[in-house]
Scaffold this motif. Structure first.
Motif, mmCIF file in Angstrom:
data_model
loop_
_atom_site.group_PDB
_atom_site.id
_atom_site.type_symbol
_atom_site.label_atom_id
_atom_site.label_comp_id
_atom_site.label_asym_id
_atom_site.label_seq_id
_atom_site.Cartn_x
_atom_site.Cartn_y
_atom_site.Cartn_z
ATOM 1 N N MET A 218 -2.641 11.699 -9.212
ATOM 2 C CA MET A 218 -2.675 12.041 -8.005
ATOM 3 C C MET A 218 -3.040 13.439 -7.561
ATOM 4 O O MET A 218 -3.888 14.055 -6.596
ATOM 5 C CB MET A 218 -0.915 11.768 -7.493
ATOM 6 C CG MET A 218 -1.102 10.503 -7.627
ATOM 7 S SD MET A 218 -1.758 9.083 -6.286
ATOM 8 C CE MET A 218 -1.160 9.529 -4.548
ATOM 9 N N PHE B 92 -5.092 9.778 -0.554
ATOM 10 C CA PHE B 92 -4.014 8.853 0.018
ATOM 11 C C PHE B 92 -2.750 8.753 1.201
ATOM 12 O O PHE B 92 -2.870 8.286 1.757
ATOM 13 C CB PHE B 92 -3.031 8.464 -1.743
ATOM 14 C CG PHE B 92 -3.704 7.554 -2.405
ATOM 15 C CD1 PHE B 92 -5.414 7.438 -2.773
ATOM 16 C CD2 PHE B 92 -3.336 6.488 -3.103
ATOM 17 C CE1 PHE B 92 -6.034 6.851 -3.715
ATOM 18 C CE2 PHE B 92 -4.142 5.600 -4.153
ATOM 19 C CZ PHE B 92 -5.596 5.905 -4.158
ATOM 20 N N GLY B 93 -2.845 10.027 1.010
ATOM 21 C CA GLY B 93 -1.690 10.427 2.060
ATOM 22 C C GLY B 93 -2.141 10.329 3.581
ATOM 23 O O GLY B 93 -1.558 9.834 4.522
ATOM 24 N N GLY C 295 -3.879 12.548 -4.063
ATOM 25 C CA GLY C 295 -2.728 12.412 -3.317
ATOM 26 C C GLY C 295 -3.428 12.619 -1.915
ATOM 27 O O GLY C 295 -2.040 11.917 -1.028
ATOM 28 N N GLN D 180 -2.949 6.456 4.662
ATOM 29 C CA GLN D 180 -1.271 5.701 5.316
ATOM 30 C C GLN D 180 -1.345 6.287 6.254
ATOM 31 O O GLN D 180 -0.971 5.316 7.647
ATOM 32 C CB GLN D 180 0.088 6.688 4.592
ATOM 33 C CG GLN D 180 -0.075 6.140 3.496
ATOM 34 C CD GLN D 180 0.171 5.059 2.396
ATOM 35 O OE1 GLN D 180 1.409 4.788 4.012
ATOM 36 N NE2 GLN D 180 0.531 4.426 2.026
ATOM 37 N N TRP E 181 1.007 -1.146 -0.025
ATOM 38 C CA TRP E 181 0.049 -0.382 -0.038
ATOM 39 C C TRP E 181 0.927 1.294 -0.229
ATOM 40 O O TRP E 181 0.695 1.803 -0.431
ATOM 41 C CB TRP E 181 -0.725 -0.131 1.490
ATOM 42 C CG TRP E 181 -1.359 1.438 1.366
ATOM 43 C CD1 TRP E 181 -1.594 2.038 3.002
ATOM 44 C CD2 TRP E 181 -2.322 2.043 0.548
ATOM 45 N NE1 TRP E 181 -2.953 2.400 3.058
ATOM 46 C CE2 TRP E 181 -2.601 2.755 1.861
ATOM 47 C CE3 TRP E 181 -2.990 2.562 -0.064
ATOM 48 C CZ2 TRP E 181 -4.090 3.806 1.764
ATOM 49 C CZ3 TRP E 181 -3.838 3.103 -0.716
ATOM 50 C CH2 TRP E 181 -3.886 3.805 0.294
ATOM 51 N N TYR E 182 1.948 1.060 0.616
ATOM 52 C CA TYR E 182 2.894 2.583 0.136
ATOM 53 C C TYR E 182 3.572 2.841 -0.646
ATOM 54 O O TYR E 182 3.532 3.876 -0.636
ATOM 55 C CB TYR E 182 4.218 1.968 1.664
ATOM 56 C CG TYR E 182 5.165 3.074 1.971
ATOM 57 C CD1 TYR E 182 4.558 4.935 2.461
ATOM 58 C CD2 TYR E 182 6.404 2.908 1.848
ATOM 59 C CE1 TYR E 182 5.160 5.584 2.539
ATOM 60 C CE2 TYR E 182 7.041 3.745 1.311
ATOM 61 C CZ TYR E 182 6.757 5.438 1.924
ATOM 62 O OH TYR E 182 8.150 6.761 2.304
ATOM 63 N N TYR F 56 1.209 4.262 -2.965
ATOM 64 C CA TYR F 56 1.364 5.866 -2.603
ATOM 65 C C TYR F 56 2.323 6.253 -3.163
ATOM 66 O O TYR F 56 1.737 7.206 -4.125
ATOM 67 C CB TYR F 56 1.275 5.813 -1.616
ATOM 68 C CG TYR F 56 1.218 7.204 -0.573
ATOM 69 C CD1 TYR F 56 -0.042 8.432 -1.678
ATOM 70 C CD2 TYR F 56 2.260 7.400 0.157
ATOM 71 C CE1 TYR F 56 -0.179 9.678 -1.055
ATOM 72 C CE2 TYR F 56 2.215 9.126 0.336
ATOM 73 C CZ TYR F 56 1.116 9.791 -0.206
ATOM 74 O OH TYR F 56 1.467 11.548 0.435
#
Length: 115
Positions: free
Chosen positions: A60, A74-75, A71, A78, A45-46, A49
């Protein structure tokens, strides 16, 4: 050496034997069965990204709502994933690992007390 030191050594716990015991092996197996798959999934997953940020900046940068981009979501995801994995691990450890380790510790303390 004194007699008490020799007596303590003769009744010392063999930690290598404990490590090879079935209860300890079960504890290790249960720990690894939780940690390794989640670590692998999180790393995938990381890296997805990071790779998307590096090689698909236009994707993104797409706006989802106002100034919120894919983006950014997604950040933030995390962080959410990190907290979720931590909470899941704590629950798993409390439910499965801690009782096993308590039994192993109790066995060792009893063996040490008998020495």
């Amino acid at each position: 050496m004194s007699e008490s030191t020799d007596a303590r050594r003769s009744h010392a716990i063999d930690y290598l034997q404990v490590q090879q015991s079935p209860p300890f092996q079960r504890l290790r197996k249960d720990h690894r069965s939780f940690v390794f798959p989640l670590a692998a999934l999180f790393l995938v997953w990381y890296f997805v990204y990071v790779l998307l940020a590096a090689f698909a900046p236009e994707f993104m940068a797409q706006r989802v709502w106002g100034d919120i981009t894919i983006g950014l979501l997604f950040g933030l995801g995390q962080f959410v994933t990190t907290f979720a994995i931590t909470m899941g691990y704590v629950a798993f450890a409390n439910r499965r690992l801690d009782p096993q380790s308590a039994r192993i510790r109790e066995t060792l303390e009893n063996a040490e007390g008998d020495a």
